[in-house]
Design an enzyme around this catalytic site. Sequence first.
Site, PDB file in Angstrom:
ATOM      1  N   LYS A  22      -7.699  -2.303   6.431  1.00  0.00           N
ATOM      2  CA  LYS A  22      -8.680  -3.228   5.839  1.00  0.00           C
ATOM      3  C   LYS A  22      -8.000  -4.232   4.908  1.00  0.00           C
ATOM      4  O   LYS A  22      -8.246  -5.432   4.981  1.00  0.00           O
ATOM      5  CB  LYS A  22      -9.718  -2.425   5.048  1.00  0.00           C
ATOM      6  CG  LYS A  22     -10.571  -3.265   4.136  1.00  0.00           C
ATOM      7  CD  LYS A  22     -11.200  -2.397   3.061  1.00  0.00           C
ATOM      8  CE  LYS A  22     -11.461  -3.086   1.821  1.00  0.00           C
ATOM      9  NZ  LYS A  22     -10.919  -3.054   0.615  1.00  0.00           N
ATOM     10  N   ASN A  23      -7.146  -3.733   4.024  1.00  0.00           N
ATOM     11  CA  ASN A  23      -6.600  -4.641   3.014  1.00  0.00           C
ATOM     12  C   ASN A  23      -5.551  -5.597   3.581  1.00  0.00           C
ATOM     13  O   ASN A  23      -5.236  -6.608   2.949  1.00  0.00           O
ATOM     14  CB  ASN A  23      -6.066  -3.854   1.808  1.00  0.00           C
ATOM     15  CG  ASN A  23      -7.214  -3.301   0.975  1.00  0.00           C
ATOM     16  OD1 ASN A  23      -8.365  -3.739   1.111  1.00  0.00           O
ATOM     17  ND2 ASN A  23      -6.919  -2.327   0.124  1.00  0.00           N
ATOM     18  N   CYS A 117     -17.356  -6.030  -9.786  1.00  0.00           N
ATOM     19  CA  CYS A 117     -16.923  -4.833  -9.078  1.00  0.00           C
ATOM     20  C   CYS A 117     -16.966  -3.668 -10.032  1.00  0.00           C
ATOM     21  O   CYS A 117     -16.835  -3.830 -11.230  1.00  0.00           O
ATOM     22  CB  CYS A 117     -15.528  -5.029  -8.530  1.00  0.00           C
ATOM     23  SG  CYS A 117     -15.028  -3.618  -7.600  1.00  0.00           S
ATOM     24  N   ARG A 122     -11.096  -6.601 -13.507  1.00  0.00           N
ATOM     25  CA  ARG A 122     -10.506  -7.261 -12.341  1.00  0.00           C
ATOM     26  C   ARG A 122     -10.285  -8.770 -12.531  1.00  0.00           C
ATOM     27  O   ARG A 122     -10.805  -9.594 -11.766  1.00  0.00           O
ATOM     28  CB  ARG A 122     -11.333  -6.994 -11.087  1.00  0.00           C
ATOM     29  CG  ARG A 122     -11.499  -5.524 -10.810  1.00  0.00           C
ATOM     30  CD  ARG A 122     -12.002  -5.221  -9.432  1.00  0.00           C
ATOM     31  NE  ARG A 122     -10.965  -5.340  -8.409  1.00  0.00           N
ATOM     32  CZ  ARG A 122     -11.146  -4.979  -7.143  1.00  0.00           C
ATOM     33  NH1 ARG A 122     -12.295  -4.494  -6.747  1.00  0.00           N
ATOM     34  NH2 ARG A 122     -10.170  -5.113  -6.276  1.00  0.00           N
ATOM     35  N   ASP A 306      -6.495   4.087  -4.409  1.00  0.00           N
ATOM     36  CA  ASP A 306      -7.563   4.093  -3.405  1.00  0.00           C
ATOM     37  C   ASP A 306      -7.730   5.454  -2.730  1.00  0.00           C
ATOM     38  O   ASP A 306      -8.606   5.627  -1.879  1.00  0.00           O
ATOM     39  CB  ASP A 306      -7.312   3.007  -2.347  1.00  0.00           C
ATOM     40  CG  ASP A 306      -7.467   1.608  -2.925  1.00  0.00           C
ATOM     41  OD1 ASP A 306      -8.044   1.478  -4.021  1.00  0.00           O
ATOM     42  OD2 ASP A 306      -6.995   0.651  -2.286  1.00  0.00           O
ATOM     43  N   ARG A 398     -18.125  -1.372   4.317  1.00  0.00           N
ATOM     44  CA  ARG A 398     -17.195  -2.487   4.057  1.00  0.00           C
ATOM     45  C   ARG A 398     -15.794  -2.161   4.558  1.00  0.00           C
ATOM     46  O   ARG A 398     -15.048  -3.063   4.936  1.00  0.00           O
ATOM     47  CB  ARG A 398     -17.081  -2.714   2.533  1.00  0.00           C
ATOM     48  CG  ARG A 398     -18.140  -3.581   1.930  1.00  0.00           C
ATOM     49  CD  ARG A 398     -17.810  -3.834   0.462  1.00  0.00           C
ATOM     50  NE  ARG A 398     -16.379  -4.078   0.335  1.00  0.00           N
ATOM     51  CZ  ARG A 398     -15.584  -3.500  -0.560  1.00  0.00           C
ATOM     52  NH1 ARG A 398     -16.037  -2.659  -1.428  1.00  0.00           N
ATOM     53  NH2 ARG A 398     -14.311  -3.780  -0.591  1.00  0.00           N
TER      54      ARG A 398
HETATM   55  N1  EPU Z   1      -4.682  -7.602 -12.615  1.00  0.00           N
HETATM   56  C1  EPU Z   1      -4.674  -8.458 -13.670  1.00  0.00           C
HETATM   57  N2  EPU Z   1      -4.641  -9.800 -13.395  1.00  0.00           N
HETATM   58  C2  EPU Z   1      -4.614 -10.289 -12.136  1.00  0.00           C
HETATM   59  C3  EPU Z   1      -4.603  -9.397 -11.054  1.00  0.00           C
HETATM   60  C4  EPU Z   1      -4.643  -8.032 -11.321  1.00  0.00           C
HETATM   61  O1  EPU Z   1      -4.711  -8.061 -14.826  1.00  0.00           O
HETATM   62  O2  EPU Z   1      -4.576 -11.520 -11.971  1.00  0.00           O
HETATM   63  C5  EPU Z   1      -4.710  -6.149 -12.872  1.00  0.00           C
HETATM   64  C6  EPU Z   1      -5.982  -5.490 -12.348  1.00  0.00           C
HETATM   65  O3  EPU Z   1      -7.043  -5.594 -13.270  1.00  0.00           O
HETATM   66  C7  EPU Z   1      -5.518  -4.067 -12.097  1.00  0.00           C
HETATM   67  C8  EPU Z   1      -4.039  -4.241 -11.674  1.00  0.00           C
HETATM   68  O4  EPU Z   1      -3.664  -5.535 -12.129  1.00  0.00           O
HETATM   69  O5  EPU Z   1      -5.575  -3.340 -13.293  1.00  0.00           O
HETATM   70  C9  EPU Z   1      -3.780  -4.155 -10.203  1.00  0.00           C
HETATM   71  O6  EPU Z   1      -4.663  -5.012  -9.486  1.00  0.00           O
HETATM   72  P1  EPU Z   1      -4.288  -5.624  -8.072  1.00  0.00           P
HETATM   73  O7  EPU Z   1      -4.281  -7.110  -8.200  1.00  0.00           O
HETATM   74  O8  EPU Z   1      -3.070  -4.945  -7.531  1.00  0.00           O
HETATM   75  O9  EPU Z   1      -5.547  -5.216  -7.192  1.00  0.00           O
HETATM   76  P2  EPU Z   1      -6.349  -6.099  -6.179  1.00  0.00           P
HETATM   77  O10 EPU Z   1      -5.442  -6.981  -5.422  1.00  0.00           O
HETATM   78  O11 EPU Z   1      -7.533  -6.706  -6.852  1.00  0.00           O
HETATM   79  C10 EPU Z   1      -6.039  -4.448  -4.188  1.00  0.00           C
HETATM   80  C11 EPU Z   1      -6.941  -3.738  -3.223  1.00  0.00           C
HETATM   81  C12 EPU Z   1      -7.686  -2.635  -3.953  1.00  0.00           C
HETATM   82  C13 EPU Z   1      -6.662  -1.682  -4.567  1.00  0.00           C
HETATM   83  C14 EPU Z   1      -5.682  -2.434  -5.468  1.00  0.00           C
HETATM   84  C15 EPU Z   1      -4.560  -1.569  -6.001  1.00  0.00           C
HETATM   85  C16 EPU Z   1      -7.496  -5.496  -1.672  1.00  0.00           C
HETATM   86  C17 EPU Z   1      -8.533  -6.424  -1.137  1.00  0.00           C
HETATM   87  N3  EPU Z   1      -7.882  -4.700  -2.680  1.00  0.00           N
HETATM   88  O12 EPU Z   1      -6.900  -4.982  -5.198  1.00  0.00           O
HETATM   89  O13 EPU Z   1      -8.408  -1.949  -2.944  1.00  0.00           O
HETATM   90  O14 EPU Z   1      -7.326  -0.699  -5.338  1.00  0.00           O
HETATM   91  O15 EPU Z   1      -5.094  -3.529  -4.722  1.00  0.00           O
HETATM   92  O16 EPU Z   1      -3.825  -1.007  -4.950  1.00  0.00           O
HETATM   93  O17 EPU Z   1      -6.380  -5.454  -1.190  1.00  0.00           O
HETATM   94  C18 EPU Z   1     -10.106  -0.685  -2.038  1.00  0.00           C
HETATM   95  O18 EPU Z   1      -9.593  -0.920  -0.932  1.00  0.00           O
HETATM   96  O19 EPU Z   1     -11.041   0.128  -2.199  1.00  0.00           O
HETATM   97  C19 EPU Z   1      -9.623  -1.413  -3.195  1.00  0.00           C
HETATM   98  C20 EPU Z   1     -10.285  -1.489  -4.356  1.00  0.00           C
END
Ligand code: EPU
Length: 420
Positions: A22-23, A117, A122, A306, A398
């Site tokens: 998915k991701n 979310c 986030r 996850d 989803r």
């Molecule tokens: N963060 C920041 N600033 C940013 C981006 C992230 O502070 O600009 C923080 C977040 O708040 C969090 C940490 O950095 O504490 C990591 O966030 P990350 O950006 O890695 O997560 P994401 O890209 O929003 C993806 C997956 C999530 C998964 C996380 C961690 C997708 C669409 N989503 O989210 O997947 O939990 O990486 O591996 O790829 C799920 O599939 O259920 C899901 C939530």
Amino acid sequence: MKKLVIAGPTPLRGEVSISGAKNAAVAILPATLLINGVCRIENLPNISDVSLYCDILQALGAKITWHNKNEITIDTRNINCNADIIEITRKFRASYYLIGSLLGRCGSVRVGLPGGCKLGARPIDLHIKGFESLGATTTISQGNIHATAKKLVGTSIYLDIASVGATINIMLASVLAEGTTIIDNAAKEPHIVDVANFLNTMGADIRGAGTDMIKIHGVKELKGDATYSIVPDQIEAGTFMLAAVASRGDIIIKNCISKHLESITAKLIEIGANVEEYGDSLRVWCNQRPSKAVIKTLPYPGFPTDLQPQMGVVLATADGTSIINEGIWESRFQYTAELNKMGANIMDQGKSAVFDGVESLVGAPVYSTDLRAGAALIIAGISAHGITEVYNLEHIDRGYENIEEKFNSIGANIKRVLED
Ligand code: EPU
């Protein structure tokens, strides 16, 4: 309202096949906007996030042909950069990848800020910092983000946190930029490597994905005219591994990459379960109560956040007291209140939870608060005595393809019911 009605306990036995990630899919679909041509994508998971993304691509003028439920051809030769996609992009979080891809393709993009979310604040400040370092200007107003760039120019970007989303989004924005972009402290998750492999197959020049330094040499054009098959879903495979252990079952998980699952395999062996690798399959079985464990979720290759709720179900009936520390999200323990309704004994505070293992769970009506919490509650229902009803299925649909069919094919008793 739809619900899943699960009759348990049913130890899982048999073979199950893993879908595309998915991701990776929710990043590869917007990445097609960088291609001035046609591409074919295989092993696309049949989930609601993918159909929503296809709707967005079509709203932008892409032509999509479905060959079957997991294979599509996308023609992105004629894109309408001015299409209004604000409302539709508000519907899910991964729409933030449109910022990177449309900045690269159109030099301008306006999307709704990712919807609220349940996992925590986030923020996307690191994405924005990356776009601005490449020469874009971003403004946020009335819940929308508007980014423009006359020209994107490669540069070095250090990520304060190894963010999955920021790493992919900066990669997308820099594929067609002038010169070389270096992302330092990049995230290393398998889907990052998959997005880079997809872009390279279509004509990009990205090196180092899967390490903490990614170099993107900007190219003039992505011609496409190629086929790409999405990597198997690490988290779906891990979900079935943990379901096998929670239900005291014995299953073969086909079409998975065992290297991506090492942190889960190591923990399962530590708590007394069994894992055997056979090429692209894994056998997982457990015929006694697992022992307690201490888990901390971390970026890849650490234990994935996850899979934390699904691991929580395993520890809810482990022998002894376990601790989980959540290292990524502020609010990922909402499922524990639901498990406690099923007889678990879990106390959570902030980013930690203590699991006092009980002998077994008992069915109850429960509500999924997010995608992985939903998967965890299904596993709990399969393992519990009596009837469990899982509500809020939109979260689960989803991200998991045919989840009840897959579980039923290995011995679960799950029915999807429309409640008046
Ligand atoms: N963060 C920041 N600033 C940013 C981006 C992230 O502070 O600009 C923080 C977040 O708040 C969090 C940490 O950095 O504490 C990591 O966030 P990350 O950006 O890695 O997560 P994401 O890209 O929003 C993806 C997956 C999530 C998964 C996380 C961690 C997708 C669409 N989503 O989210 O997947 O939990 O990486 O591996 O790829 C799920 O599939 O259920 C899901 C939530």
